[in-house]
Design an enzyme around this catalytic site. Structure first.
Site, PDB file in Angstrom:
ATOM      1  N   LYS A 102     -11.730  -2.111   7.495  1.00 23.08           N
ATOM      2  CA  LYS A 102     -10.962  -2.931   8.421  1.00 23.08           C
ATOM      3  C   LYS A 102     -11.449  -2.744   9.863  1.00 23.08           C
ATOM      4  O   LYS A 102     -11.828  -3.713  10.499  1.00 23.08           O
ATOM      5  CB  LYS A 102      -9.469  -2.626   8.324  1.00 23.08           C
ATOM      6  CG  LYS A 102      -8.742  -3.307   7.168  1.00 23.08           C
ATOM      7  CD  LYS A 102      -8.960  -2.673   5.840  1.00 23.08           C
ATOM      8  CE  LYS A 102      -8.249  -3.380   4.700  1.00 23.08           C
ATOM      9  NZ  LYS A 102      -7.558  -2.447   3.815  1.00 23.08           N
ATOM     10  N   ASP A 157      -1.525   6.732   6.456  1.00 25.01           N
ATOM     11  CA  ASP A 157      -2.577   5.799   6.057  1.00 25.01           C
ATOM     12  C   ASP A 157      -2.801   4.889   7.266  1.00 25.01           C
ATOM     13  O   ASP A 157      -1.937   4.085   7.615  1.00 25.01           O
ATOM     14  CB  ASP A 157      -2.090   5.002   4.839  1.00 25.01           C
ATOM     15  CG  ASP A 157      -3.077   3.917   4.405  1.00 25.01           C
ATOM     16  OD1 ASP A 157      -4.089   3.694   5.102  1.00 25.01           O
ATOM     17  OD2 ASP A 157      -2.821   3.280   3.362  1.00 25.01           O
ATOM     18  N   TRP A 170       0.836  -1.209   0.000  1.00 24.02           N
ATOM     19  CA  TRP A 170       0.000   0.000   0.000  1.00 24.02           C
ATOM     20  C   TRP A 170       0.864   1.249   0.000  1.00 24.02           C
ATOM     21  O   TRP A 170       0.576   2.223  -0.701  1.00 24.02           O
ATOM     22  CB  TRP A 170      -0.959   0.004   1.191  1.00 24.02           C
ATOM     23  CG  TRP A 170      -1.944  -1.119   1.156  1.00 24.02           C
ATOM     24  CD1 TRP A 170      -2.061  -2.140   2.043  1.00 24.02           C
ATOM     25  CD2 TRP A 170      -2.955  -1.360   0.156  1.00 24.02           C
ATOM     26  NE1 TRP A 170      -3.067  -2.997   1.664  1.00 24.02           N
ATOM     27  CE2 TRP A 170      -3.624  -2.541   0.521  1.00 24.02           C
ATOM     28  CE3 TRP A 170      -3.333  -0.687  -1.008  1.00 24.02           C
ATOM     29  CZ2 TRP A 170      -4.684  -3.076  -0.245  1.00 24.02           C
ATOM     30  CZ3 TRP A 170      -4.382  -1.214  -1.770  1.00 24.02           C
ATOM     31  CH2 TRP A 170      -5.043  -2.387  -1.385  1.00 24.02           C
TER      32      TRP A 170
HETATM   33  C1  LIG Z   1      -6.969  -2.011   2.619  1.00 17.97           C
HETATM   34  C2  LIG Z   1      -5.919  -0.964   2.601  1.00 17.97           C
HETATM   35  C3  LIG Z   1      -5.880   0.038   1.615  1.00 17.97           C
HETATM   36  C4  LIG Z   1      -6.827   0.062   0.443  1.00 17.97           C
HETATM   37  O1  LIG Z   1      -8.058   0.542   0.777  1.00 17.97           O
HETATM   38  P1  LIG Z   1      -9.205   0.753  -0.331  1.00 17.97           P
HETATM   39  O2  LIG Z   1     -10.271   1.383   0.496  1.00 17.97           O
HETATM   40  O3  LIG Z   1      -9.550  -0.591  -0.862  1.00 17.97           O
HETATM   41  O4  LIG Z   1      -8.666   1.656  -1.387  1.00 17.97           O
HETATM   42  C5  LIG Z   1      -4.909   1.004   1.721  1.00 17.97           C
HETATM   43  N1  LIG Z   1      -4.017   1.013   2.722  1.00 17.97           N
HETATM   44  C6  LIG Z   1      -4.017   0.058   3.680  1.00 17.97           C
HETATM   45  C7  LIG Z   1      -3.014   0.112   4.780  1.00 17.97           C
HETATM   46  C8  LIG Z   1      -4.970  -0.958   3.648  1.00 17.97           C
HETATM   47  O5  LIG Z   1      -4.992  -1.891   4.604  1.00 17.97           O
END
Ligand SMILES: *Cc1c(COP(=O)(O)O)cnc(C)c1O
Length: 357
Positions: free
Chosen positions: A190, A166, A99
């Site tokens: 999540k 993030d 990511w």
């Molecule tokens: C799941 C995830 C993403 C992607 O998220 P989307 O909402 O599917 O774009 C980005 N960063 C991390 C750390 C993730 O776990």
């Protein structure tokens, strides 16, 4: 048989959130109308949106000067919106996984990107330490929890330039010193809500400093001015997310308490991975191990049992423990809503499987 949900995302949410959502789909807030079919501008939904913002501020102790947004597009759209809104010529990225790499790739469309450090040399199985951040970059971007590899930055770092994180997969898992960040964002699916909503906590005074034109929908200011209601927001995920936060506040007692529970869950699973002769953890340094995604593989001598264990665990109700294809083995995602009881059940299954071999 009881199913234990270890999926990495979308993933388990509190029972309370499911129940309240079901009720609201039938009759939202006593309106006699379904949550799926009510105007996002109705006073009843507006109240939900406001409660969401209030609970974010309360649970994360967000200081004045920050705005909470609920938008569409997923965390992946933020990879592009962040440089669009905040990067003039140069930005810095810490590369700790897939990511983080994707986020960095988008920033390269807007100027120079300095990769301050990377753990790619060891398939992202550690968190790089002691890196230097360029003073003249507009921000440093980090990924606090690396969902795929199972590493986590558990402390809020000091940074001389604006820090952006993030927190898709560890938001609300621990107390966060929001004042150390210029922007925190994440996909909901999540630890917060069903997929479809993205949360953004942004310090307002960092905006308005880039020279480029920003398309209306991609401009944070658009959404700040309209309280996330410039266009139709993801109504259902926002509602369910608010229920998750109510559960976190009322049933758990907040993020500090949540962190205690999460730490106990993580210790329970990692202790068993360490003890059990069949398995080894994929992250060597204990301090780098994620308390949200515990990754492990078969011990070299028992490699051929991988599929057998997956089948055995599945037969015993363990769902979603197959590791990501880039790591292999197993990944138990033990997010906020996953009860300790599920972790204990997985540990029992690991012990039982060991006895057979
Ligand atoms: C799941 C995830 C993403 C992607 O998220 P989307 O909402 O599917 O774009 C980005 N960063 C991390 C750390 C993730 O776990």
């Amino acid at each position: 048989m009881k199913k234990h949900n270890f999926y990495a995302g979308p993933s388990i949410l509190p029972e309370y959130a499911y129940e309240e959502t079901i009720k609201a789909i039938k009759d939202f807030a006593g309106t006699g109308i379904s949550l799926l079919s009510i105007s996002h501008r109705s006073k009843e939904f507006d109240a939900v949106e406001q409660e969401g913002e209030k609970l974010f501020k309360e649970l994360l102790d967000i200081p004045d000067g920050y705005k909470v947004l609920f938008l569409g597009g997923g965390a992946s759209s933020q990879f592009m919106m962040i440089p669009y809104n905040l990067m003039n010529q140069k930005s810095a990225y810490l590369n700790t996984g897939a990511w983080a790499t994707k986020a960095q790739k988008e920033a390269k469309l807007f100027g120079e990107v300095v990769e301050v450090a990377s753990s790619k040399d060891k398939n992202f199985n550690y968190i790089p330490k002691n890196f230097t951040v360029p003073d003249d970059a507009d921000y440093l971007h980090i990924t606090t929890n690396n969902t795929i590899y199972g590493t986590e930055i558990k402390e809020d770092m000091d940074c001389k330039i604006p820090l952006i994180a993030d927190m898709s997969s560890d938001i609300f898992s621990r107390p966060v010193d929001v004042s150390k960040y210029a922007l925190i964002y994440g996909g909901a699916q999540k630890n917060f809500a069903p997929s479809g909503v993205t949360f953004i906590i942004v310090k307002e005074d960092i905006l308005g400093k880039v020279n480029r034109q920003i398309p209306t929908m991609l401009n944070y200011k658009t959404h700040i001015e309209k309280n996330s209601m410039f266009n139709t927001p993801p109504v259902l995920p926002i509602f369910t997310g608010v229920q998750t936060l109510k559960w976190l506040k009322n049933e758990i007692g907040g993020v500090k308490q949540m962190n205690k529970i999460n730490t106990e869950k993580a210790n329970t699973i990692y202790d068993e991975i360490n003890r059990n002769k069949l398995f080894v953890p994929t992250i060597p340094d204990e301090n780098d191990r994620s308390i949200m995604n515990a990754c492990f593989v078969m011990n070299e001598n028992y490699k051929e049992l991988e599929k057998d264990f997956l089948d055995f665990a599945t037969q015993h109700g363990m769902t979603g423990i197959k590791g990501h294809r880039s790591v292999g083995g197993f990944r138990a995602s033990i997010y906020n809503a996953l009860p300790l009881e599920s972790v204990k059940s997985l540990v029992d299954v690991m012990k039982e499987f060991e006895k057979k071999h």
